[in-house]
Write a protein that holds these residues in place. Structure first.
Motif, short mmCIF file in Angstrom:
data_model
loop_
_atom_site.label_atom_id
_atom_site.label_comp_id
_atom_site.label_asym_id
_atom_site.label_seq_id
_atom_site.Cartn_x
_atom_site.Cartn_y
_atom_site.Cartn_z
N SER A 154 0.81 -1.22 0.00
CA SER A 154 0.00 0.00 0.00
C SER A 154 0.84 1.28 0.00
CB SER A 154 -0.93 0.01 1.21
OG SER A 154 -0.19 0.13 2.40
N PHE A 155 2.15 1.16 0.09
CA PHE A 155 3.01 2.35 0.14
C PHE A 155 2.79 3.31 -1.03
CE2 PHE A 155 7.34 4.30 -0.34
CZ PHE A 155 7.23 5.17 0.74
N PRO A 156 2.68 2.83 -2.27
CA PRO A 156 2.42 3.76 -3.37
C PRO A 156 1.11 4.54 -3.21
CG PRO A 156 3.20 1.68 -4.23
CD PRO A 156 2.94 1.48 -2.76
N LEU A 157 0.13 3.97 -2.51
CA LEU A 157 -1.12 4.68 -2.27
C LEU A 157 -0.88 5.92 -1.42
CD1 LEU A 157 -3.45 1.64 -1.46
CD2 LEU A 157 -3.18 2.82 -3.66
N LEU A 158 -0.09 5.77 -0.37
CA LEU A 158 0.24 6.92 0.49
C LEU A 158 0.87 8.03 -0.33
CD1 LEU A 158 0.78 8.41 3.18
CD2 LEU A 158 2.85 7.02 3.40
N LEU A 159 1.79 7.68 -1.20
CA LEU A 159 2.48 8.69 -1.99
C LEU A 159 1.54 9.42 -2.95
CD1 LEU A 159 5.78 6.79 -2.81
CD2 LEU A 159 5.33 8.39 -0.94
N GLN A 160 0.48 8.74 -3.39
CA GLN A 160 -0.46 9.34 -4.34
C GLN A 160 -1.47 10.28 -3.68
OE1 GLN A 160 -1.88 6.52 -7.50
NE2 GLN A 160 -0.65 5.10 -6.27
N LEU A 161 -1.61 10.17 -2.37
CA LEU A 161 -2.52 11.08 -1.66
C LEU A 161 -1.86 12.45 -1.52
CD1 LEU A 161 -3.70 8.66 1.15
CD2 LEU A 161 -5.11 9.55 -0.71
N GLY A 162 -2.67 13.48 -1.33
CA GLY A 162 -2.13 14.81 -1.12
C GLY A 162 -1.55 14.96 0.27
N GLY A 163 -0.93 16.08 0.52
CA GLY A 163 -0.41 16.40 1.85
C GLY A 163 0.99 15.91 2.08
N GLY A 164 1.64 16.57 3.03
CA GLY A 164 2.99 16.17 3.41
C GLY A 164 2.95 14.93 4.29
N ILE A 165 4.09 14.28 4.41
CA ILE A 165 4.22 13.09 5.24
C ILE A 165 5.22 13.41 6.34
CG2 ILE A 165 4.94 10.67 5.36
CD1 ILE A 165 4.27 10.51 2.33
N GLU A 166 4.86 13.07 7.57
CA GLU A 166 5.80 13.14 8.68
C GLU A 166 5.86 11.75 9.30
OE1 GLU A 166 6.67 15.37 12.93
OE2 GLU A 166 5.38 16.33 11.45
N LEU A 167 7.06 11.22 9.38
CA LEU A 167 7.31 9.92 9.97
C LEU A 167 8.26 10.13 11.14
CD1 LEU A 167 7.42 6.77 9.98
CD2 LEU A 167 9.17 6.95 8.20
N ARG A 168 7.91 9.60 12.30
CA ARG A 168 8.78 9.70 13.47
C ARG A 168 9.15 8.30 13.94
NH1 ARG A 168 7.44 14.65 17.46
NH2 ARG A 168 7.24 16.27 15.87
N SER A 169 10.40 8.16 14.35
CA SER A 169 10.89 6.87 14.82
C SER A 169 12.13 7.07 15.68
CB SER A 169 11.24 5.97 13.62
OG SER A 169 11.72 4.71 14.05
N ASN A 170 12.41 6.07 16.49
CA ASN A 170 13.68 6.07 17.21
C ASN A 170 14.71 5.24 16.44
OD1 ASN A 170 12.16 3.72 17.86
ND2 ASN A 170 13.53 3.32 19.59
#
Length: 134
Positions: free
Chosen positions: A47-63
């Motif tokens: 499903s990763f390509p679906l996220l990229l096709q949606l509008g808006g910025g992406i913020e990912l947080r991780s340690n």
């Protein structure tokens, strides 16, 4: 919205609602550290390509800094690989620039999640990846 994201993203795109999304936040996803679990990470998920096709910025947080670097590299691969469908490749290109930075919580401040606070209190590094808003 809290939802099962793979289905949520698919439904939003199917109904033409992708441009209504202003921001995505993936906060401390399970990094699935075992080699056999690698395909379960968001950037290796179907499903990763679906996220990229949606509008808006992406913020990912991780340690896990390496998790963010893998995510960035996955976006780059989708942006340049000629075997990737045009709509996915174009969506990945629109995500640049991508930045990765350390998160510095001030003493006494709250994190965005319990995981962020726990990792901070245990001395883990905290990191943020942000993409262009499309």
């Amino acid at each position: 919205v809290r939802a099962e994201l793979a289905s949520f993203w698919r439904l939003w795109l199917q109904h033409g609602l992708g441009s209504r999304v202003s921001h995505h936040m993936l906060l401390y996803p399970n990094p699935y550290p075992k080699v056999r679990q690698r395909s379960w990470r968001w950037h290796f998920h179907p499903s990763f390509p679906l996220l990229l096709q949606l509008g808006g910025g992406i913020e990912l947080r991780s340690n896990w800094l390496c998790y963010l670097m893998e995510f960035r590299d996955a976006v780059h691969t989708l942006a340049v690989d000629p075997r990737v469908p045009n709509k996915v490749r174009d969506a990945a290109k629109r995500r640049w620039p991508i930045s990765i930075s350390a998160i510095r919580l001030q003493h006494g401040t709250e994190g965005l999640t319990r995981f962020e606070m726990k990792y901070h209190q245990n001395g883990h590094g905290l990191y943020r990846l942000t993409t262009s808003a499309d």
